[in-house]
Write an enzyme that holds these catalytic residues in place. Sequence first.
Site, PDB file in Angstrom:
ATOM      1  CG  ASP A  80      -3.576   3.783  -2.974  1.00  0.00           C
ATOM      2  OD1 ASP A  80      -4.449   2.905  -3.141  1.00  0.00           O
ATOM      3  OD2 ASP A  80      -3.689   4.706  -2.140  1.00  0.00           O
ATOM      4  CD  GLU A  81      -5.660  -2.027  -0.982  1.00  0.00           C
ATOM      5  OE1 GLU A  81      -5.856  -2.759  -0.008  1.00  0.00           O
ATOM      6  OE2 GLU A  81      -6.536  -1.255  -1.433  1.00  0.00           O
ATOM      7  CG  ASP A 127      -2.104   0.915   1.078  1.00  0.00           C
ATOM      8  OD1 ASP A 127      -2.138   1.677   0.100  1.00  0.00           O
ATOM      9  OD2 ASP A 127      -3.006   0.858   1.934  1.00  0.00           O
TER      10      ASP A 127
END
Length: 387
Positions: free
Chosen positions: A106-107, A12
């Site tokens: 973003d993960e 993350d």
Amino acid sequence: MAEQQRYIAHFDLDSFFVSVELLQQPALKGKAVIVGGTPERGVVTSCSYEARKFGVRSAMPMSRAMKLCPHAVVLRGTHTEYRRYSQWVTDIIAAKAPLFEKASIDEFYIDLTGMDRFFDPYQWTIDLRQEIIDKTQLPISFGLAANKMVAKIATDEAKPNGYLFVQPGKEKDFLAPLPVNKFPGVGEQTFLLLKAMGIHTIRDLSETPVAILEKKLGKTGADLWKKSQGIHNGQVHAYHEAKSVSSENTFHENTADTDFLLSELVRLTERVAFELRRDEKLAGCIAVKIRYPDFETTSKQTTISRTLRDDELIPQAIELFHQLYRKGQSVRLLGVRLSELTNHAVQGSLFDDAERKNKLYKAIDEVKNKFGKTALKKARTLKKGKE
């Protein structure tokens, strides 16, 4: 036969939008920064840890965030940069990971199950995180565990910009002291109901008879009890880049035969070029990937003049191969990827034979569409080899 030990990494990017903004505006480092709508309306998209100290959180109304942190610097955000950095991180992971899922901008989840025969999953994940930081300068955290749920919670515990490995078999012990709202899906109402039952921690939840939880919460109660035992069976779903076309081949036998590898490279490039033309797109970037028998994976890419033609893509692929390949070493997998795709029409130079080439490729593709992708091949791909 014993069940194979699972290893799932969850990555993350920390305060992703804010982190990208700080790279563009270093003077904002150390300040309370909020990315979101105007102070009068909208919600918080991302915020720095300095803003979080005042209680600001993602998805909070901007009006409330400004009351909590009136001195914060508010930015509207540069979404083209966020997409660019996200793609950069995605490309780094795609070049290394055997199987990964992009859960959001973003993960990421990476499935390393079975890879412990070739390398230490924990050290591999540490090295990948460091590569992302070194190349992009973005802070990123990860959790490594036996399942997706525990890996994600471990990432939350590792933040900011850290990492945590929950050893196999220790999932229940790791979860036990955490508050019950650490589980995704435990909203405010469920959290209050559990507290009213005297259930504050995940340990409390795990020690509550499942029948009582089911009576109070229905199926949700049974699901939460199962999670409290550290059990989660969610799978990592392979990510498919919507704005790229790729093809790769894992050989039945590892090979260091350069002639064969080059002929295979030409075949793979032909294949992705055909897909490109079929989708009526042009590519502005080409990448070559090589995986060795120990699963070490390297890749290299280059920007090119937008094209859909084999004769322009193949020399670029060969040049990348020679830059990347460690001469004499056996290869397990070879791949080619075209990205930065556009729908623009082909604009040939006044000095080339674009029209003749386009007619040629149209004729070739018509044959392939009628008789199959392998109906026509370049002579180089007909050399004998191991596949």
